[in-house]
Design an enzyme around this catalytic site. Structure first.
Site, PDB file in Angstrom:
ATOM      1  N   TYR A 260     -11.592  31.208   2.192  1.00  0.00           N
ATOM      2  CA  TYR A 260     -10.995  30.991   0.870  1.00  0.00           C
ATOM      3  C   TYR A 260      -9.549  31.486   0.821  1.00  0.00           C
ATOM      4  O   TYR A 260      -9.248  32.550   1.359  1.00  0.00           O
ATOM      5  CB  TYR A 260     -11.807  31.740  -0.191  1.00  0.00           C
ATOM      6  CG  TYR A 260     -11.279  31.514  -1.579  1.00  0.00           C
ATOM      7  CD1 TYR A 260     -11.617  30.359  -2.265  1.00  0.00           C
ATOM      8  CD2 TYR A 260     -10.410  32.410  -2.178  1.00  0.00           C
ATOM      9  CE1 TYR A 260     -11.115  30.112  -3.530  1.00  0.00           C
ATOM     10  CE2 TYR A 260      -9.901  32.171  -3.449  1.00  0.00           C
ATOM     11  CZ  TYR A 260     -10.260  31.017  -4.115  1.00  0.00           C
ATOM     12  OH  TYR A 260      -9.749  30.774  -5.369  1.00  0.00           O
TER      13      TYR A 260
ATOM     14  N   TRP B 157      -5.242  30.575  -0.945  1.00  0.00           N
ATOM     15  CA  TRP B 157      -4.207  29.646  -1.394  1.00  0.00           C
ATOM     16  C   TRP B 157      -3.313  29.155  -0.263  1.00  0.00           C
ATOM     17  O   TRP B 157      -2.651  28.140  -0.407  1.00  0.00           O
ATOM     18  CB  TRP B 157      -3.341  30.310  -2.462  1.00  0.00           C
ATOM     19  CG  TRP B 157      -3.811  30.015  -3.842  1.00  0.00           C
ATOM     20  CD1 TRP B 157      -5.022  30.342  -4.368  1.00  0.00           C
ATOM     21  CD2 TRP B 157      -3.087  29.323  -4.867  1.00  0.00           C
ATOM     22  NE1 TRP B 157      -5.097  29.903  -5.663  1.00  0.00           N
ATOM     23  CE2 TRP B 157      -3.928  29.285  -6.002  1.00  0.00           C
ATOM     24  CE3 TRP B 157      -1.817  28.756  -4.947  1.00  0.00           C
ATOM     25  CZ2 TRP B 157      -3.525  28.679  -7.199  1.00  0.00           C
ATOM     26  CZ3 TRP B 157      -1.431  28.168  -6.141  1.00  0.00           C
ATOM     27  CH2 TRP B 157      -2.273  28.121  -7.243  1.00  0.00           C
TER      28      TRP B 157
HETATM   29  N1  LIG Z   1      -9.313  41.977  -9.351  1.00  0.00           N
HETATM   30  C1  LIG Z   1      -9.017  40.675  -9.281  1.00  0.00           C
HETATM   31  N2  LIG Z   1      -9.123  40.047  -8.091  1.00  0.00           N
HETATM   32  C2  LIG Z   1      -8.806  38.742  -8.007  1.00  0.00           C
HETATM   33  C3  LIG Z   1      -8.364  38.011  -9.135  1.00  0.00           C
HETATM   34  C4  LIG Z   1      -8.270  38.699 -10.375  1.00  0.00           C
HETATM   35  O1  LIG Z   1      -7.905  38.120 -11.406  1.00  0.00           O
HETATM   36  N3  LIG Z   1      -8.585  40.034 -10.402  1.00  0.00           N
HETATM   37  N4  LIG Z   1      -8.029  36.687  -9.003  1.00  0.00           N
HETATM   38  C5  LIG Z   1      -8.717  35.951  -7.962  1.00  0.00           C
HETATM   39  C6  LIG Z   1      -8.158  34.618  -7.778  1.00  0.00           C
HETATM   40  S1  LIG Z   1      -8.112  33.643  -9.176  1.00  0.00           S
HETATM   41  C7  LIG Z   1      -7.769  34.127  -6.579  1.00  0.00           C
HETATM   42  S2  LIG Z   1      -7.351  32.481  -6.468  1.00  0.00           S
HETATM   43  C8  LIG Z   1      -7.758  34.972  -5.371  1.00  0.00           C
HETATM   44  C9  LIG Z   1      -6.545  34.679  -4.475  1.00  0.00           C
HETATM   45  O2  LIG Z   1      -6.730  35.176  -3.222  1.00  0.00           O
HETATM   46  P1  LIG Z   1      -6.026  34.508  -1.928  1.00  0.00           P
HETATM   47  O3  LIG Z   1      -5.775  33.069  -2.171  1.00  0.00           O
HETATM   48  O4  LIG Z   1      -6.847  34.868  -0.749  1.00  0.00           O
HETATM   49  O5  LIG Z   1      -4.655  35.290  -1.902  1.00  0.00           O
HETATM   50  P2  LIG Z   1      -3.296  35.015  -1.120  1.00  0.00           P
HETATM   51  O6  LIG Z   1      -2.554  36.296  -1.174  1.00  0.00           O
HETATM   52  O7  LIG Z   1      -2.617  33.819  -1.689  1.00  0.00           O
HETATM   53  O8  LIG Z   1      -3.770  34.755   0.363  1.00  0.00           O
HETATM   54  C10 LIG Z   1      -3.214  33.770   1.160  1.00  0.00           C
HETATM   55  C11 LIG Z   1      -3.045  34.338   2.563  1.00  0.00           C
HETATM   56  O9  LIG Z   1      -2.751  33.258   3.443  1.00  0.00           O
HETATM   57  C12 LIG Z   1      -1.614  33.591   4.252  1.00  0.00           C
HETATM   58  N5  LIG Z   1      -0.961  32.308   4.547  1.00  0.00           N
HETATM   59  C13 LIG Z   1      -0.047  31.633   3.787  1.00  0.00           C
HETATM   60  N6  LIG Z   1       0.260  30.455   4.370  1.00  0.00           N
HETATM   61  C14 LIG Z   1      -0.459  30.373   5.514  1.00  0.00           C
HETATM   62  C15 LIG Z   1      -0.549  29.391   6.533  1.00  0.00           C
HETATM   63  O10 LIG Z   1       0.080  28.345   6.507  1.00  0.00           O
HETATM   64  N7  LIG Z   1      -1.422  29.661   7.559  1.00  0.00           N
HETATM   65  C16 LIG Z   1      -2.146  30.801   7.634  1.00  0.00           C
HETATM   66  N8  LIG Z   1      -2.960  30.970   8.674  1.00  0.00           N
HETATM   67  N9  LIG Z   1      -2.042  31.765   6.684  1.00  0.00           N
HETATM   68  C17 LIG Z   1      -1.233  31.537   5.635  1.00  0.00           C
HETATM   69  C18 LIG Z   1      -0.804  34.545   3.422  1.00  0.00           C
HETATM   70  O11 LIG Z   1      -0.020  35.364   4.255  1.00  0.00           O
HETATM   71  C19 LIG Z   1      -1.896  35.316   2.654  1.00  0.00           C
HETATM   72  O12 LIG Z   1      -2.312  36.454   3.346  1.00  0.00           O
HETATM   73  O13 LIG Z   1      -7.751  36.350  -5.754  1.00  0.00           O
HETATM   74  C20 LIG Z   1      -8.836  36.677  -6.617  1.00  0.00           C
HETATM   75  N10 LIG Z   1      -8.914  38.119  -6.797  1.00  0.00           N
HETATM   76  N1  LIG Z   2       2.773  34.492 -10.880  1.00  0.00           N
HETATM   77  C1  LIG Z   2       1.506  34.163 -10.575  1.00  0.00           C
HETATM   78  N2  LIG Z   2       0.909  33.141 -11.221  1.00  0.00           N
HETATM   79  C2  LIG Z   2      -0.385  32.806 -10.932  1.00  0.00           C
HETATM   80  C3  LIG Z   2      -1.101  33.483  -9.922  1.00  0.00           C
HETATM   81  C4  LIG Z   2      -0.444  34.571  -9.253  1.00  0.00           C
HETATM   82  O1  LIG Z   2      -1.020  35.239  -8.372  1.00  0.00           O
HETATM   83  N3  LIG Z   2       0.851  34.867  -9.607  1.00  0.00           N
HETATM   84  N4  LIG Z   2      -2.386  33.107  -9.625  1.00  0.00           N
HETATM   85  C5  LIG Z   2      -2.805  31.766 -10.016  1.00  0.00           C
HETATM   86  C6  LIG Z   2      -4.260  31.609  -9.960  1.00  0.00           C
HETATM   87  S1  LIG Z   2      -4.994  31.457  -8.453  1.00  0.00           S
HETATM   88  C7  LIG Z   2      -5.034  31.533 -11.060  1.00  0.00           C
HETATM   89  S2  LIG Z   2      -6.717  31.295 -10.888  1.00  0.00           S
HETATM   90  C8  LIG Z   2      -4.477  31.631 -12.413  1.00  0.00           C
HETATM   91  C9  LIG Z   2      -5.326  32.592 -13.256  1.00  0.00           C
HETATM   92  O2  LIG Z   2      -5.095  32.456 -14.591  1.00  0.00           O
HETATM   93  P1  LIG Z   2      -5.780  33.477 -15.612  1.00  0.00           P
HETATM   94  O3  LIG Z   2      -7.097  33.885 -15.100  1.00  0.00           O
HETATM   95  O4  LIG Z   2      -5.750  32.864 -16.947  1.00  0.00           O
HETATM   96  O5  LIG Z   2      -4.727  34.679 -15.504  1.00  0.00           O
HETATM   97  P2  LIG Z   2      -4.738  36.249 -15.680  1.00  0.00           P
HETATM   98  O6  LIG Z   2      -3.306  36.662 -15.561  1.00  0.00           O
HETATM   99  O7  LIG Z   2      -5.717  36.896 -14.776  1.00  0.00           O
HETATM  100  O8  LIG Z   2      -5.248  36.479 -17.157  1.00  0.00           O
HETATM  101  C10 LIG Z   2      -4.627  35.841 -18.276  1.00  0.00           C
HETATM  102  C11 LIG Z   2      -4.525  36.805 -19.421  1.00  0.00           C
HETATM  103  O9  LIG Z   2      -5.824  37.147 -19.904  1.00  0.00           O
HETATM  104  C12 LIG Z   2      -5.833  38.507 -20.280  1.00  0.00           C
HETATM  105  N5  LIG Z   2      -7.205  39.006 -20.317  1.00  0.00           N
HETATM  106  C13 LIG Z   2      -7.904  39.585 -19.319  1.00  0.00           C
HETATM  107  N6  LIG Z   2      -9.132  39.932 -19.742  1.00  0.00           N
HETATM  108  C14 LIG Z   2      -9.221  39.550 -21.038  1.00  0.00           C
HETATM  109  C15 LIG Z   2     -10.242  39.618 -22.038  1.00  0.00           C
HETATM  110  O10 LIG Z   2     -11.349  40.118 -21.833  1.00  0.00           O
HETATM  111  N7  LIG Z   2      -9.952  39.074 -23.257  1.00  0.00           N
HETATM  112  C16 LIG Z   2      -8.757  38.504 -23.540  1.00  0.00           C
HETATM  113  N8  LIG Z   2      -8.577  37.975 -24.735  1.00  0.00           N
HETATM  114  N9  LIG Z   2      -7.765  38.457 -22.621  1.00  0.00           N
HETATM  115  C17 LIG Z   2      -8.000  38.956 -21.393  1.00  0.00           C
HETATM  116  C18 LIG Z   2      -4.973  39.131 -19.191  1.00  0.00           C
HETATM  117  O11 LIG Z   2      -4.488  40.371 -19.583  1.00  0.00           O
HETATM  118  C19 LIG Z   2      -3.883  38.114 -19.009  1.00  0.00           C
HETATM  119  O12 LIG Z   2      -2.786  38.384 -19.832  1.00  0.00           O
HETATM  120  O13 LIG Z   2      -3.136  32.095 -12.376  1.00  0.00           O
HETATM  121  C20 LIG Z   2      -2.330  31.402 -11.406  1.00  0.00           C
HETATM  122  N10 LIG Z   2      -0.945  31.782 -11.607  1.00  0.00           N
HETATM  123 MO   LIG Z   3      -7.201  31.588  -8.577  1.00  0.00          MO
END
Ligand SMILES: Nc1nc2c(c(=O)[nH]1)N[C@H]1C(S)=C(S)[C@@H](COP(=O)(O)OP(=O)(O)OC[C@H]3O[C@@H](n4cnc5c(=O)[nH]c(N)nc54)[C@H](O)[C@@H]3O)O[C@H]1N2
Ligand SMILES: Nc1nc2c(c(=O)[nH]1)N[C@H]1C(S)=C(S)[C@@H](COP(=O)(O)OP(=O)(O)OC[C@H]3O[C@@H](n4cnc5c(=O)[nH]c(N)nc54)[C@H](O)[C@@H]3O)O[C@H]1N2
Ligand SMILES: [Mo]
Length: 775
Positions: A116, A118
């Site tokens: 998994y 991005w």
């Molecule tokens: N506590 C908490 N945890 C969360 C979340 C949260 O809201 N709270 N959000 C979750 C969500 S929504 C998501 S999507 C995940 C995201 O988690 P990930 O998608 O796993 O996070 P990234 O840091 O984007 O990891 C991408 C990795 O791929 C590497 N990479 C980039 N390009 C390439 C490439 O071309 N080839 C190879 N081999 N490697 C590459 C980068 O160096 C990086 O280490 O995290 C989740 N974790």
């Molecule tokens: N710059 C940047 N942008 C991103 C990403 C990133 O890593 N960096 N990750 C991307 C990815 S993979 C995803 S999945 C999306 C995720 O998108 P979301 O899951 O919507 O994003 P978050 O920033 O985790 O949360 C959105 C807001 O919800 C609030 N929140 C958290 N818990 C609660 C709650 O219980 N109640 C209410 N009312 N609000 C709450 C948080 O404080 C935050 O301000 O974002 C994407 N966009």
């Molecule tokens: Mo995500």
């Protein structure tokens, strides 16, 4: 319709498309494009990050693995032993030999290749597609289902409305919202920091403009959120209701109940487009449990004013209203209920399918939601067929590694965790993204071998046995496109690969060769031949939508093409509204399900047949708050994408005392003797990390915010008493599925305590490359 060539030299990324800066013809940096109305400052930081000393220069093997005695003990030194740098020849032979051994001894169902993450923009070098294609060529692998983004939502929504993939591409476009929506009630804001990002590309950042146009058209915004700053519209257009975290469902139910009690619910809509309203109404009106779910009931749960909820219910019914819910709300214990209750409230209001009305799921998480641009197919790498049937819900990885053979529930079925011997990862960072990283590190010691393709020496690379250095997106040729994005971009190599790093594709092709499968993997194509092949396929898809792409050579001779402009006017579920019989939904009833017979038939006490309020496992209204009285939100970071580019100068400039900033209300800080800029210890029974205190009045007291993405920096990985020196919130989060239905990530349900760190805090180590040793 024809496309227009892009004259300028462009690079694209998940953060947007940028102009290439050249000096004497040589590319020297990236800069914002004039035709992007709100460019993200993250993208240009790629330039220094991709040249950093933290790039992996050469293939490396953990010394303990190289000299292992038997497979049983092979994992114990992960994250601790030094690495030995080896030649590509040596590394590729090791990987091929190990894959052959594991497949021969344990079968393909002992390889976990979910991988998994991005990764980077670019449709061909999409690492997850590459690794899946490679492992399928070898006879398959254990895969994952769903995502961290939408773990609960993705499983729930097909039962009750439609798959998330279908909904995400048909949200009302911003022009429709501005023209029609007069009341926008959002749970979790519309965070512009998140809309900087778009999977694959985001060449026109439109959320700020979209919100501003709604505000100037007279729309009123109500933001239920523990954080004020996630809705950036002028103060006079917005109202902040600082709700207690994880209690939004109670407010949604109360709003629905008050609409019903006032007789303002849309009975013809409920009869024609929904099933199960009566069953749900019985619950709302207290006929099931004797508790009426009205404003007076919700007010003390969510700590919001009851009177305001009663008024708001009438305003929702009396205006063209949109109910929006951030994805974070379903990344919580019982997260399904937040999405289902949003649908339920919108259904009672009866505006689903009308321009600017209904529900949003969600505006904000990525740039393309609400895009008016055309939905055209982008190029995608075929991944082949996976003969292995075993899978896990994505966030159950630690459970799988710790409990092979144990059964688990998922979406109405019971499955068994496979016995994993080898983990293969490219393009994701589980030591950023997974919850309770100490527990993951303990589980990570179990497999016999862990192979990782990475760009940088983050925790994920450090926790592996064999580390193969991968190129970055600026170091290779590719095609870039995001869903409903106006540009299709020829991504040309702009810099030399770091060290001896190679493209994931070339690495896989060479391993496949050692296993006699090169042609099966490559189909005889070079990278450029693949780009041409994938482009031709996408061009055929576009043609059926009436759009003519130029020949590949013409496309590649420019920086790509701008797709024909669209007129906007996207209205979600309009077809269904116009003709629910001719265009039924894919749910069992063909309608919106406010009671789902199918979900009810699963018999899950933690996810019954209709939207239901549950007390979260950890919340400020529960007993656990006596010991750990602060609710920690771990939202998405504004200076990076997850852990990507955390080592860039841009991200590091945002650190406080060298740590990830933790936002804390001044009252909570004062009570603990914490001042702005202090290093604090954040802890609960699962772990502890350091972070840099930022005093923030835009938080509800009792709530702290530690964004994700700081490279995990444990003193001793796997040790509960050890400290993450840098501030990754997943040192503290719960690793428990949202419910038996989805098993989704529930990171937002997490209580902590904070104290000022006394003495000299241990320095962050993860921004220094790991130890290397001779063989
Ligand atoms: N506590 C908490 N945890 C969360 C979340 C949260 O809201 N709270 N959000 C979750 C969500 S929504 C998501 S999507 C995940 C995201 O988690 P990930 O998608 O796993 O996070 P990234 O840091 O984007 O990891 C991408 C990795 O791929 C590497 N990479 C980039 N390009 C390439 C490439 O071309 N080839 C190879 N081999 N490697 C590459 C980068 O160096 C990086 O280490 O995290 C989740 N974790
Ligand atoms: N710059 C940047 N942008 C991103 C990403 C990133 O890593 N960096 N990750 C991307 C990815 S993979 C995803 S999945 C999306 C995720 O998108 P979301 O899951 O919507 O994003 P978050 O920033 O985790 O949360 C959105 C807001 O919800 C609030 N929140 C958290 N818990 C609660 C709650 O219980 N109640 C209410 N009312 N609000 C709450 C948080 O404080 C935050 O301000 O974002 C994407 N966009
Ligand atoms: Mo995500």
């Amino acid at each position: 319709m024809l496309t227009t060539p892009i004259g300028k030299d462009l690079a694209t990324s998940h953060w947007g498309a940028y102009d290439v800066v050249r000096k004497n013809g040589e590319a020297v940096g990236l800069t914002s494009r004039a035709d992007d109305p709100d460019p993200s400052p993250i993208g240009p930081a790629m330039w220094d990050a991709y040249r950093s000393t933290l790039r992996i220069q050469r293939p490396a093997v953990r010394r303990g693995w190289l000299h292992r005695h038997g497979v049983e003990t092979s994992g114990s030194g992960r994250g601790k032993d030094p690495f030995v740098e080896v030649s590509w020849e040596h590394a590729l032979n090791l990987v091929a030999g190990e894959l052959q051994r594991v497949i021969a001894q344990h079968g393909n169902a002992s390889i976990f290749g979910g991988s998994y993450g991005w990764a980077s923009a670019g449709r061909f070098h999409h690492a997850q597609s590459q690794v899946h294609r490679f492992l399928n060529t070898l006879g398959g692998y254990v895969r994952h289902m769903d995502s961290y983004s939408l773990g609960a939502g993705r499983v729930l929504m097909p039962h009750i409305v439609a798959p998330m993939e279908q909904l995400m591409v048909q949200h009302h476009s911003w022009d429709v919202l501005a023209a029609h929506t007069r009341l926008f009630v959002t749970f979790g804001g519309v965070p512009q920091k998140n809309a900087q990002v778009g999977l694959g590309s985001a060449s026109e950042h439109r959320v700020s403009k979209g919100l501003a146009s709604m505000a100037s058209a007279g729309c009123h915004f109500v933001n239920f959120s523990p954080v004020r700053s996630n809705l950036d519209v002028p103060d006079n257009a917005t109202e902040w209701i600082p709700i207690r975290p994880n209690t939004d469902v109670s407010v949604m139910l109360a709003l629905a109940t008050e609409v019903i009690l006032a007789g303002r619910h849309d009975l013809p809509f409920l009869a024609r487009y929904c099933v199960g309203f009566e069953r749900w109404q019985d619950y709302l009106l207290g006929k099931v449990d004797g508790v009426v779910k009205n404003a007076d009931w919700a007010a003390p749960i969510a700590d919001v004013p009851a009177q305001r909820l009663r008024e708001l219910a009438l305003q929702l019914a009396g205006n063209r209203s949109m109910v929006n819910v951030a994805w974070s709300l379903q990344r919580a214990d019982h997260g399904e209920q937040a999405f289902w209750s949003t649908v339920g409230l919108a259904a009672v209001l009866g505006q689903i399918g009308l321009p600017g009305g209904g529900f949003g799921m969600a505006y904000g998480p990525t740039n393309n939601i609400g895009s008016p641009d055309r939905l055209l197919p982008g190029p995608t790498l075929p991944q082949g067929v996976n003969p292995v049937k075993a899978f896990i819900p994505v966030a159950r990885i630690t459970d799988m590694l710790l409990s092979p053979g144990k059964s688990f529930d998922y979406n109405g079925e019971r499955h068994v965790y496979p016995d994993i011997r080898l983990v293969y990862w490219a393009g994701g960072n589980p030591f950023h993204h997974h919850q309770d990283l100490t527990r993951l590190a303990q589980a990570w010691a179990r497999p016999e071998t862990i192979v990782v393709h990475e760009q940088v020496w983050n925790a994920h690379a450090r926790m592996a046995d064999i580390v193969l250095p991968a190129t970055s997106t600026l170091e290779r040729n590719d095609i870039g496109h995001g869903t409903r994005d106006p540009l299709l971009i020829a991504m040309k190599q702009l810099m030399n690969p770091a060290g001896v790093s190679r493209d994931d594709y070339d690495i896989f092709a060479d391993i496949a060769q050692r296993m006699g499968l090169r042609d099966a993997f490559t189909e005889g194509r070079s990278t450029m031949q693949w780009l041409e092949f994938l482009y031709a396929h996408a061009a055929r898809g576009a043609k059926t939508a009436g759009v003519e792409y130029p020949a590949f050579t013409d496309f590649w001779a420019t920086s790509g093409v701008r797709l024909p402009p669209s007129d906007g006017g996207v209205v979600m579920l309009a077809q269904f509204r116009a003709d629910p019989v001719g265009h039924p939904l894919e749910t069992p009833s063909g309608r919106i399900e406010l009671f789902s017979e199918r979900i009810a038939s699963f018999g899950y006490a933690d996810c019954p047949g209709h939207p239901t309020w549950f007390e979260p496992a950890e919340w400020l209204g529960g007993a656990a708050a006596r010991k750990h009285p602060l609710h920690m939100l771990s939202d998405q970071p504004h200076t990076k994408l997850h852990s990507q580019l955390d080592h860039s100068s841009y991200s590091r400039a945002n650190k406080v005392a060298g740590r990830e900033p933790i936002h804390i209300h001044p009252d909570d800080a004062a009570r603990r003797g914490v001042r702005h800029g202090d290093v604090v210890r954040v802890f609960n029974d699962r772990g502890a990390c350091l972070a840099g205190a930022v005093l923030d009045v835009n938080l509800r007291p009792g709530v702290v915010k530690l964004s994700t993405g700081a490279w995990w920096d444990p003193q001793m990985p796997g040790d509960r008493d050890s400290l993450d020196r840098h501030g990754n919130p997943n040192s503290l989060t719960r690793d428990v599925g949202a419910s038996r239905l989805s098993q989704g990530c529930s990171a937002q349900t997490c209580l902590v305590e904070i104290e000022k760190f006394i003495g000299t805090p241990p320095p962050v180590q993860v921004f220094t490359p790991p130890l290397f040793a001779d063989a």
